[in-house]
Design an enzyme around this catalytic site. Sequence first.
Site, PDB file in Angstrom:
ATOM      1  N   GLU A 133      11.970   8.448   4.408  1.00  0.00           N
ATOM      2  CA  GLU A 133      10.971   8.796   3.810  1.00  0.00           C
ATOM      3  C   GLU A 133      10.003   8.836   4.633  1.00  0.00           C
ATOM      4  OE1 GLU A 133       9.475   4.959   2.475  1.00  0.00           O
ATOM      5  OE2 GLU A 133      11.614   4.527   1.078  1.00  0.00           O
TER       6      GLU A 133
ATOM      7  N   GLU B 181      14.870   2.602  -0.702  1.00  0.00           N
ATOM      8  CA  GLU B 181      15.246   1.867   0.806  1.00  0.00           C
ATOM      9  C   GLU B 181      16.309   1.779   0.309  1.00  0.00           C
ATOM     10  OE1 GLU B 181      12.352   0.975  -0.712  1.00  0.00           O
ATOM     11  OE2 GLU B 181      10.908   2.002   1.054  1.00  0.00           O
TER      12      GLU B 181
ATOM     13  N   ASP C 171       9.360  -3.767   7.344  1.00  0.00           N
ATOM     14  CA  ASP C 171       8.531  -5.099   6.013  1.00  0.00           C
ATOM     15  C   ASP C 171       9.678  -4.951   4.892  1.00  0.00           C
ATOM     16  OD1 ASP C 171       5.558  -6.719   6.808  1.00  0.00           O
ATOM     17  OD2 ASP C 171       6.672  -4.550   8.218  1.00  0.00           O
ATOM     18  N   PHE C 172      10.078  -2.920   5.332  1.00  0.00           N
ATOM     19  CA  PHE C 172      10.611  -2.694   3.892  1.00  0.00           C
ATOM     20  C   PHE C 172      12.619  -2.902   4.159  1.00  0.00           C
ATOM     21  CE2 PHE C 172       7.224   0.481   4.233  1.00  0.00           C
ATOM     22  CZ  PHE C 172       6.649  -0.212   4.092  1.00  0.00           C
TER      23      PHE C 172
ATOM     24  N   HIS D 114       2.813  -5.230   6.006  1.00  0.00           N
ATOM     25  CA  HIS D 114       3.175  -4.800   6.978  1.00  0.00           C
ATOM     26  C   HIS D 114       2.955  -4.846   8.730  1.00  0.00           C
ATOM     27  CE1 HIS D 114       2.595  -2.111   3.750  1.00  0.00           C
ATOM     28  NE2 HIS D 114       2.791  -1.143   3.970  1.00  0.00           N
TER      29      HIS D 114
HETATM   30  C1  TPP Z   1       8.821   0.017  -0.491  1.00  0.00           C
HETATM   31  C2  TPP Z   1       8.075   0.341   1.021  1.00  0.00           C
HETATM   32  N1  TPP Z   1       8.305   1.214   1.096  1.00  0.00           N
HETATM   33  C3  TPP Z   1       7.457   2.431   1.538  1.00  0.00           C
HETATM   34  C4  TPP Z   1       6.403   2.144   1.342  1.00  0.00           C
HETATM   35  C5  TPP Z   1       4.853   2.755   2.163  1.00  0.00           C
HETATM   36  N2  TPP Z   1       4.427   3.915   1.835  1.00  0.00           N
HETATM   37  C6  TPP Z   1       3.577   3.043   0.715  1.00  0.00           C
HETATM   38  S1  TPP Z   1       2.550   3.785  -0.104  1.00  0.00           S
HETATM   39  C7  TPP Z   1       3.635   5.179   0.129  1.00  0.00           C
HETATM   40  C8  TPP Z   1       3.810   6.246  -1.031  1.00  0.00           C
HETATM   41  C9  TPP Z   1       3.535   5.727  -2.187  1.00  0.00           C
HETATM   42  O1  TPP Z   1       3.201   6.566  -3.314  1.00  0.00           O
HETATM   43  P1  TPP Z   1       2.688   6.420  -5.329  1.00  0.00           P
HETATM   44  O2  TPP Z   1       3.943   5.139  -5.665  1.00  0.00           O
HETATM   45  O3  TPP Z   1       2.541   7.238  -5.681  1.00  0.00           O
HETATM   46  O4  TPP Z   1       1.323   6.322  -4.488  1.00  0.00           O
HETATM   47  P2  TPP Z   1       0.055   6.390  -3.916  1.00  0.00           P
HETATM   48  O5  TPP Z   1      -0.155   6.534  -2.954  1.00  0.00           O
HETATM   49  O6  TPP Z   1       0.566   7.866  -4.797  1.00  0.00           O
HETATM   50  O7  TPP Z   1      -1.157   5.776  -4.860  1.00  0.00           O
HETATM   51  C10 TPP Z   1       4.422   5.254   0.697  1.00  0.00           C
HETATM   52  C11 TPP Z   1       5.759   5.378   1.156  1.00  0.00           C
HETATM   53  C12 TPP Z   1       6.011   1.180   1.006  1.00  0.00           C
HETATM   54  N3  TPP Z   1       4.155   0.511   1.360  1.00  0.00           N
HETATM   55  N4  TPP Z   1       6.530   0.382   0.217  1.00  0.00           N
END
Ligand code: TPP
Lengths: 344, 344, 318, 318
Positions: free
Chosen positions: A36, A70, A95-96, A138
């Site tokens: 990602e 994931e 953590d993921f 995290h």
């Molecule tokens: C399972 C998981 N994968 C990846 C992440 C890392 N991560 C945190 S926020 C984010 C983007 C989230 O996008 P969205 O759902 O559109 O929410 P936004 O940040 O735009 O509010 C990512 C990839 C995470 N916290 N949890």
Amino acid sequence: MPEAAVATRRLTIAEALREGIAEEMRRDPEVFLIGEDIGVEGGFGGAFGVYLGLPEEFGHERIIDTPISEKVIAGAAAGAAMLGMKPIADMQYSDFLFECMDELVNQAAKMRYMSGGKVSVPMVMRAPVGMTLRGAQHGQCPESYFIHVPGLKVVAPSDAYHAKGILKAAVRDPNPVLIFEHKLLYGSKGREAAGGMDLTAEVPEEDYTFPIGQAVIKRAGSDVTVVATHVSLYRALAAAETLTADGIECEVIDPLTLQPFDTETIFGSVRRTGRLVIVHEDTLTGGWGAEVAACVADECLDYLEAPIKRIATLDVPAPAAPVLEQRILPQEQTIVETIRRLVG
Amino acid sequence: MPEAAVATRRLTIAEALREGIAEEMRRDPEVFLIGEDIGVEGGFGGAFGVYLGLPEEFGHERIIDTPISEKVIAGAAAGAAMLGMKPIADMQYSDFLFECMDELVNQAAKMRYMSGGKVSVPMVMRAPVGMTLRGAQHGQCPESYFIHVPGLKVVAPSDAYHAKGILKAAVRDPNPVLIFEHKLLYGSKGREAAGGMDLTAEVPEEDYTFPIGQAVIKRAGSDVTVVATHVSLYRALAAAETLTADGIECEVIDPLTLQPFDTETIFGSVRRTGRLVIVHEDTLTGGWGAEVAACVADECLDYLEAPIKRIATLDVPAPAAPVLEQRILPQEQTIVETIRRLVG
Amino acid sequence: MDAGAAHLQLETVQELYRKVALIRRFEDRVYRLFLEGEIPGTLHQYQGQEAVAAGVCSTLRIDDWITSTHRPHGHALAKGVNTSEAMAELYGKATGCCGGKGGSMHLGDPAVGMLPAIAIVAGGNTIVTGLGLAMKLRKSDQVAACFFGEGATNEGAFHEGLNFSAVEQLPIVWVCENNLYGASTPYGRVSLVPDVAERAKVYGIPSQIVDGMDAVAVREASAAAVEHARNGGGPTLLECKTYRFTGHSRSDARGYRTREEEQEWAKRDPLIVLAARLDEATVARLEAEVKAELDEAVEFARNSPDPDPATALEHVYA
Amino acid sequence: MDAGAAHLQLETVQELYRKVALIRRFEDRVYRLFLEGEIPGTLHQYQGQEAVAAGVCSTLRIDDWITSTHRPHGHALAKGVNTSEAMAELYGKATGCCGGKGGSMHLGDPAVGMLPAIAIVAGGNTIVTGLGLAMKLRKSDQVAACFFGEGATNEGAFHEGLNFSAVEQLPIVWVCENNLYGASTPYGRVSLVPDVAERAKVYGIPSQIVDGMDAVAVREASAAAVEHARNGGGPTLLECKTYRFTGHSRSDARGYRTREEEQEWAKRDPLIVLAARLDEATVARLEAEVKAELDEAVEFARNSPDPDPATALEHVYA
Ligand SMILES: Cc1ncc(C[n+]2csc(CCOP(=O)(O)OP(=O)(O)O)c2C)c(N)n1
Ligand SMILES: Cc1ncc(C[n+]2csc(CCOP(=O)(O)OP(=O)(O)O)c2C)c(N)n1
Ligand SMILES: [Mg+2]
Ligand SMILES: [Mg+2]
């Protein structure tokens, strides 16, 4: 021998990993990256910038930005590896990994065995660990879950030289390898938080690998064996310095690989020192230190002059408040005091 | 005291669990069941028939048949528990827990802590373990992964009396509790495969619970402490019988709870016997036996007259062929020989 | 249809019948051998669904790949896993296609493009994206097919796999075998939308409902989907409506469905459907061939040695 | 609209403005305090999306529940978490709503119907089904709302959660905040179907696209969905089209999107949209109230003690 190579450059772990990934991608067209936010134009180059600059050289075909999925990251990496490709998958935070345990534990780890040896799964999964004031979801160090999975290899490098060498070995390894890296050790940003130590290391220009399964004695000593990884390793080294004033000489070992564990190096050391302390940032109960302690309590009992001590993060989820985080982390002072009591 | 209760009935574990579940559902309207194929009319009553007959008494509102969605099973159980309900969730095989690790490890286990103690998660998750010739993805004993999760409790009962008592304690416990049961111990079907031992136990008619965190000394002895669960416990008991002919008296302990572990009972025993053998069907490296060994190597070193031995499933995925499965399982003969060497 | 095409068509139907019969007779034989105690472990059998595996795999090359499920016997035979080695694997013998390590739920053989089956429901649905990705990155013209049941469509893996395959336009044919039940659970109780084909649309994946009892219909739909994928057109989902004639696993009394329903579906037995397109003599010849192949397979399995116990420690790592 | 209704409407708009302003000024203040080193850790901020939290939560009772994400500050304030305690939590102080144990990514307070936020993307999407299930089993008329980003819709948890909520007809409002990006990734790169609302249909869940920059529009859509759920009608999905004005987290230079795009969305700032419906004096009064509340919150947080380190060991188990 890598140690003999002329090495005048000092790199951070992030730089060394980037270089190692690039070299492996150049060497072998079957190596590709998946994760990602790793290659998006104008993006971060991964959560810790390790991939910055790579899309410019290798293009987006071999650097696959996935949806937030994931299970697909791990599953696609495993599947591509089953056809012989060499994926390097990225988990933004370790953590993921709990979102893709089936793909790692039930599929990637077991496929060779289930097939009677006909299928290989030469995948690599990189995952940053460590507490950095981000709270319970995290900050984990989940290495220990994976040492319990027959079929997986688990490595945890702590400096740039070994990080690069073991990453390159992992890419060339025919088995699934999980690489756990500590967020505070990537580079200059982490330096302060990790206690001001120099986080760069000499890295040769030449191609080299560092073998999976080989521990490194970072500091020789005769009174006590200290086994530690990541930030805890640096704390152990600092504690060892402090303890010289007490006339205590610590042998500090970086296991580098947690599975398969280099028990011979540890056993040899414990047979010399008669004492063992294990330090890790993963929580205590069921952590990898338990396995090391159990092996030593089986194989080296007669050499032990003192109880085996484990110093680890206390058995709690990671709290957010700085004072609480500091309270639960394994501290240099605890290492010093524990060893004083053991040797005294 | 439960032991003092008049108990003339003998039940299988499946029967005892069914009774315990029914009693808790009668006692507390907030208890409900959730899982795959647990209540479907004309169905199986769960993969091992534990729920048979319950829909007739409690109806389908409190017995929720889910889609094949393990994340939802664990997540819905955790969420409902956060509002104070008492879900008993069902995982058909514990191998599928890897599909809902996030819900268990990152959510259920950590929510109380993250909330600063404001949220409770009184959920129960039942999961059958053990090798029964079904291959790599239907034979694991994943207890050890979960002892490493602060916030979770882990129990592993081996007979009907304790299974019922600990299940009822788990339902009333304000923390998430995972109950691992062995497929071969449920009832008559497993009897033969488990070596012909009687798998029923006396179960009182009266309401009772058995405390989480309390080990049971199944057989007193002075020469060696043997800690074992599930089928391995019965193998250890059989080995103990065999060894009386050698004049060796084994103290056999069923820990019952793996987290929080009743270290005091183990320490007390080891201090008397000076020797420790741990037996489990989970694979060796990183198994819960390592934690027990590590604790003893820390706290009881001076009492140890012999190395701590762990006998476990070999570090391989579960193979399908009977000869291979037998090869990797911890066998009675191995227990006997190990103890002979230790004591001899 | 000209004579050549008609001949081709006839050969195809014969080939399909042969495969369907091979699977059916294999499964029936295996069931007996299991009851007689010759085959250990458990069984999830494929009787009734043979047209799906036979139809789809008849459109795949040997270097195309499939992933399979807890119910893999039919997929294995259809993709070309050696019948004797498949049987030996069920016996837990050293000569089995997985050396006795896989067993019923993990049948497979990479030599013919079948990964050992994945017995975690929807477990193959993420792994297959890696197969498709490797094919795409290598610019090969291979295709991967993923078999899964309708029950699997409620797993997160189904969703993540489909979406990723769409976004990356992977050469994947998603083959849903909708046999109406996941273990004891009717699909109507776990999905408000009865057609799995509907679900594909929200990923931008074309889908089609297929008569899963008719191997020729399956073959036609699959041929188009495979062609589409091979030409870089991306994934397709085929929902094959079918029925398992047996219980979910060997100990299932099928109390959750009616005998009437079973009888209705039995009328559409894939063997009957195909036999209607062939003459009796041909059917008899094909059945005889199949019987001979199975006799040989059972002999082979019976006479094969158990694995050397020492091999239990091999193949964990390379 | 009669005078009474108009008055009510005006009060509602004022209340919405107050909430949106509270969140905006809170976030801006927090950002400064973070840069000045007063607030530790990291931040995922909510500027730009305030209309969603404010609109939805204005239709919920205190005994209704919400789940939130890594970006929870706005949800917390909108649901009624005490502003001072929320601020203190960001400071890592003992008086924080989670005693300093949660931090920015786990803000919440069960006393006002908000679980500590779940920072695993889509992590709340399965947990919320349990909230809904508890409400259903207890035959209460509570409702649960689940906030999640468009990026979360590619997780397996999204799929499993939606399907289960449909099958069980749970009283859940699914609130997707489609801010076009998940971290650096535009939704168009990870989904071929641009509207999340589409995805709800295959579960049999009604859905609606909502102007996520207009708190009144969000409120109206949410009111209907909440009412529907409260009356046993089951789940609804609202896709609120919105935009985050800041980077993903505090160190994001936003190189993956254009300044032009940002400027376009800035014109639709939820504060501007609401202010157009109010007179200047009212706006000034509301802003002054908000400022006072925030001054107090910062004072409170600053003057609060750190947690006693010994408490680090508490609250693992009951
Ligand atoms: C399972 C998981 N994968 C990846 C992440 C890392 N991560 C945190 S926020 C984010 C983007 C989230 O996008 P969205 O759902 O559109 O929410 P936004 O940040 O735009 O509010 C990512 C990839 C995470 N916290 N949890
Ligand atoms: C992740 C997971 N959950 C549950 C199971 C247990 N299980 C095995 S088969 C099955 C039903 C599968 O139904 P479906 O996908 O429709 O396939 P079918 O059996 O009908 O071929 C279940 C629940 C499993 N193997 N894996
Ligand atoms: Mg089915
Ligand atoms: Mg977003």
